[in-house]
Design a protein around this motif. Sequence first.
Motif, PDB file in Angstrom:
ATOM      1  N   MET A  74       0.941  -1.426   0.069  1.00  0.00           N
ATOM      2  CA  MET A  74       0.039   0.154   0.152  1.00  0.00           C
ATOM      3  C   MET A  74       0.898   1.301   0.041  1.00  0.00           C
ATOM      4  SD  MET A  74      -2.785   1.091   2.792  1.00  0.00           S
ATOM      5  CE  MET A  74      -1.609   1.542   4.182  1.00  0.00           C
ATOM      6  N   HIS A  75       0.838   2.147  -0.994  1.00  0.00           N
ATOM      7  CA  HIS A  75       1.579   3.259  -1.227  1.00  0.00           C
ATOM      8  C   HIS A  75       1.130   4.139  -0.183  1.00  0.00           C
ATOM      9  CE1 HIS A  75       3.840   6.793  -2.631  1.00  0.00           C
ATOM     10  NE2 HIS A  75       4.651   5.877  -3.398  1.00  0.00           N
ATOM     11  N   ALA A  76       2.106   4.735   0.646  1.00  0.00           N
ATOM     12  CA  ALA A  76       1.530   5.792   1.794  1.00  0.00           C
ATOM     13  C   ALA A  76       1.017   6.956   1.286  1.00  0.00           C
ATOM     14  CB  ALA A  76       2.876   6.187   2.601  1.00  0.00           C
ATOM     15  N   ALA A  77       1.394   7.552  -0.207  1.00  0.00           N
ATOM     16  CA  ALA A  77       0.540   8.612  -0.536  1.00  0.00           C
ATOM     17  C   ALA A  77      -0.744   8.187  -1.025  1.00  0.00           C
ATOM     18  CB  ALA A  77       1.196   9.341  -1.668  1.00  0.00           C
ATOM     19  N   ASP A  78      -1.098   6.918  -1.724  1.00  0.00           N
ATOM     20  CA  ASP A  78      -2.141   6.640  -2.010  1.00  0.00           C
ATOM     21  C   ASP A  78      -3.274   6.187  -1.048  1.00  0.00           C
ATOM     22  OD1 ASP A  78      -1.273   7.236  -4.665  1.00  0.00           O
ATOM     23  OD2 ASP A  78      -0.799   4.957  -5.146  1.00  0.00           O
ATOM     24  N   ALA A  79      -2.671   5.818   0.308  1.00  0.00           N
ATOM     25  CA  ALA A  79      -3.290   5.364   1.213  1.00  0.00           C
ATOM     26  C   ALA A  79      -4.466   6.322   1.786  1.00  0.00           C
ATOM     27  CB  ALA A  79      -2.474   5.093   2.384  1.00  0.00           C
ATOM     28  N   ILE A  80      -4.192   7.530   1.708  1.00  0.00           N
ATOM     29  CA  ILE A  80      -5.005   8.578   2.409  1.00  0.00           C
ATOM     30  C   ILE A  80      -6.057   9.215   1.135  1.00  0.00           C
ATOM     31  CG2 ILE A  80      -3.652   9.290   3.934  1.00  0.00           C
ATOM     32  CD1 ILE A  80      -2.934  11.836   2.563  1.00  0.00           C
ATOM     33  N   HIS A  81      -5.872   8.501  -0.037  1.00  0.00           N
ATOM     34  CA  HIS A  81      -6.949   8.721  -1.049  1.00  0.00           C
ATOM     35  C   HIS A  81      -7.807   7.545  -1.673  1.00  0.00           C
ATOM     36  CE1 HIS A  81      -5.125  12.968  -1.354  1.00  0.00           C
ATOM     37  NE2 HIS A  81      -3.976  12.157  -1.327  1.00  0.00           N
ATOM     38  N   GLY A  82      -7.735   6.942  -0.806  1.00  0.00           N
ATOM     39  CA  GLY A  82      -8.718   5.693  -0.689  1.00  0.00           C
ATOM     40  C   GLY A  82      -8.188   4.218  -0.498  1.00  0.00           C
ATOM     41  N   ASP A  83      -6.893   3.980  -0.773  1.00  0.00           N
ATOM     42  CA  ASP A  83      -6.188   2.830  -0.709  1.00  0.00           C
ATOM     43  C   ASP A  83      -6.357   2.287   0.784  1.00  0.00           C
ATOM     44  OD1 ASP A  83      -5.954   2.708  -3.172  1.00  0.00           O
ATOM     45  OD2 ASP A  83      -3.549   2.528  -3.030  1.00  0.00           O
ATOM     46  N   LEU A  84      -6.613   2.917   1.693  1.00  0.00           N
ATOM     47  CA  LEU A  84      -6.835   2.493   3.175  1.00  0.00           C
ATOM     48  C   LEU A  84      -7.792   1.439   3.080  1.00  0.00           C
ATOM     49  CD1 LEU A  84      -6.490   5.647   5.226  1.00  0.00           C
ATOM     50  CD2 LEU A  84      -5.019   3.732   5.556  1.00  0.00           C
ATOM     51  N   GLY A  85      -8.841   1.384   2.194  1.00  0.00           N
ATOM     52  CA  GLY A  85      -9.772   0.541   2.072  1.00  0.00           C
ATOM     53  C   GLY A  85      -9.326  -1.073   1.953  1.00  0.00           C
ATOM     54  N   MET A  86      -7.945  -1.306   1.623  1.00  0.00           N
ATOM     55  CA  MET A  86      -7.670  -2.471   1.485  1.00  0.00           C
ATOM     56  C   MET A  86      -7.247  -3.413   2.921  1.00  0.00           C
ATOM     57  SD  MET A  86      -3.441  -2.240   0.120  1.00  0.00           S
ATOM     58  CE  MET A  86      -3.821  -1.398  -1.106  1.00  0.00           C
ATOM     59  N   ILE A  87      -7.230  -2.294   3.794  1.00  0.00           N
ATOM     60  CA  ILE A  87      -6.896  -3.125   5.150  1.00  0.00           C
ATOM     61  C   ILE A  87      -8.154  -3.437   6.016  1.00  0.00           C
ATOM     62  CG2 ILE A  87      -5.946  -2.430   7.572  1.00  0.00           C
ATOM     63  CD1 ILE A  87      -4.601  -0.082   6.343  1.00  0.00           C
ATOM     64  N   THR A  88      -8.103  -4.612   6.505  1.00  0.00           N
ATOM     65  CA  THR A  88      -9.161  -5.433   7.008  1.00  0.00           C
ATOM     66  C   THR A  88      -8.973  -5.305   8.469  1.00  0.00           C
ATOM     67  OG1 THR A  88      -8.154  -7.745   6.887  1.00  0.00           O
ATOM     68  CG2 THR A  88      -9.673  -6.817   4.917  1.00  0.00           C
ATOM     69  N   PRO A  89      -9.909  -5.749   9.399  1.00  0.00           N
ATOM     70  CA  PRO A  89      -9.512  -5.902  10.865  1.00  0.00           C
ATOM     71  C   PRO A  89      -8.490  -6.874  11.124  1.00  0.00           C
ATOM     72  CG  PRO A  89     -11.936  -5.486  10.347  1.00  0.00           C
ATOM     73  CD  PRO A  89     -11.438  -5.751   9.103  1.00  0.00           C
ATOM     74  N   ASP A  90      -8.464  -7.946  10.431  1.00  0.00           N
ATOM     75  CA  ASP A  90      -7.578  -8.937  10.831  1.00  0.00           C
ATOM     76  C   ASP A  90      -5.775  -8.785  10.316  1.00  0.00           C
ATOM     77  OD1 ASP A  90      -9.307 -10.394  12.238  1.00  0.00           O
ATOM     78  OD2 ASP A  90     -10.043 -11.377  10.456  1.00  0.00           O
ATOM     79  N   ASP A  91      -6.077  -7.553   9.529  1.00  0.00           N
ATOM     80  CA  ASP A  91      -4.580  -7.450   8.976  1.00  0.00           C
ATOM     81  C   ASP A  91      -3.405  -6.752  10.005  1.00  0.00           C
ATOM     82  OD1 ASP A  91      -5.321  -8.602   6.475  1.00  0.00           O
ATOM     83  OD2 ASP A  91      -5.893  -6.444   5.881  1.00  0.00           O
ATOM     84  N   VAL A  92      -2.145  -6.815   9.812  1.00  0.00           N
ATOM     85  CA  VAL A  92      -1.155  -6.240  10.540  1.00  0.00           C
ATOM     86  C   VAL A  92      -0.538  -5.397   9.432  1.00  0.00           C
ATOM     87  CG1 VAL A  92       1.113  -6.641  11.566  1.00  0.00           C
ATOM     88  CG2 VAL A  92      -0.695  -8.357  12.097  1.00  0.00           C
ATOM     89  N   VAL A  93      -0.235  -4.151   9.851  1.00  0.00           N
ATOM     90  CA  VAL A  93       0.208  -3.220   9.173  1.00  0.00           C
ATOM     91  C   VAL A  93       1.771  -2.721   9.301  1.00  0.00           C
ATOM     92  CG1 VAL A  93      -0.065  -0.751   8.235  1.00  0.00           C
ATOM     93  CG2 VAL A  93      -1.968  -2.077   8.796  1.00  0.00           C
TER      94      VAL A  93
END
Length: 320
Positions: A74-93
Amino acid sequence: MNTNIQTIARQTIDIEMASIQGLKEFINDDFEKIIQAIHHTKGRLIVSGIGKSAIVAQKIVATLNSTGTPALFMHAADAIHGDLGMITPDDVVMLISKSGESPEIKVLIPLINNFGNLLIGMVGNMDSYLAQKANLVINTTVEREACPNNLAPTSSTTAQMVMGDVLAVCLMELNQFNNRDFARFHPGGNLGKRLYLRVEDLSENNQKPAVLPSASLKEVIVEITQNRLGVTAVVDENNSLIGIITDGDLRRMLEKTSDISAICASNILSPDPVTISPQAMAVEALDLIRKKDISQLVVAENGKYMGIIHLHDLIREGIV
C-alpha cells in the motif's frame, strides 16, 4: 580529477556491509513478537512506505507472498486517497521509513491506529514519530549512508531489504515452508520447474523409438533417424526393455565390421541401459545424465519401456 573508481566501489561495499552487520544488535524480544504476530494473524501483512522505502516495501511484499506469507503493498501517498480500504480488521500493518518523520507517514499513523490494527514500524530513527507511535518497532538504524554526501538512501535501504529478508526467512521456518510449497508458488520459473517437473512431463512429448531384437540394421538406422533422439530402444513383443542402440553404437560397429549384411539389432545393442522412472524428478534425470556422461536416458517402469528423455529436453525447460 583522478578518481579511483575501484577504491570508491570497495568503500561503498564496506560501508553497506558494516550497516548490515549492525542489524544483529536489533534482533531482540520485540523482533520476535513481530514475527509471532505476523505468523498468527488471520489476515495479511500490509506493507507501506514512501519514496525509496516504498520500493523496498514492494520487494518485501513480493518475497513474503512467494514464501507463504500473504502480504499486500500500500503506497503511503495513495493510502489517504482511498487505498486504506484494502486494510481489513485482521491485518497487520508495517510502515517503512528511514526518518520516521515523512509527512505522508505521519498522516497515516493515526488513521491506522484508529482502525485498531497492529502497527509495526521499520524505522531508522528511534526518536521519530513512527518509532514512538508504532506498537512494535524493527530498528534499521545505520551509522551512515554509503553516499559520499551521506544523503542518498543507500545503506539505509539495504538495511531495510535485509530486515525484510530476515522477516521472510523466519516466517518460512514457522510456516514450515518447504520445496513443494515453493514449487506451487513458482510453477513458471526455472526454480519451480526444478522442484515439480517430472521425467514423464518431458518424455511423453518425445517419440518412443523402438525395434525388436530381430530388426535389420537398416530398420535400426531408420528408427533412430526418424525419431531424432540419437537412440532407439530394443524391446521384445511385450515391450519389455532389452537394451538400446545409440548413434555411437552404430559408428563403433561400422568401424569394426566390413560385412554388415547379416547384422541385426541384437548384435549391436547395449544391454542394461541407464534407466529412470517416469515419476522421478527432471532434475534427477539431469544429475544422472551428468554422472554417466550421456545424452539421454531410457524411461522405464517395472522393466517396461516408456520412452526417452534427452538432455535437450532439460535444457529447453531451463532445468540446466
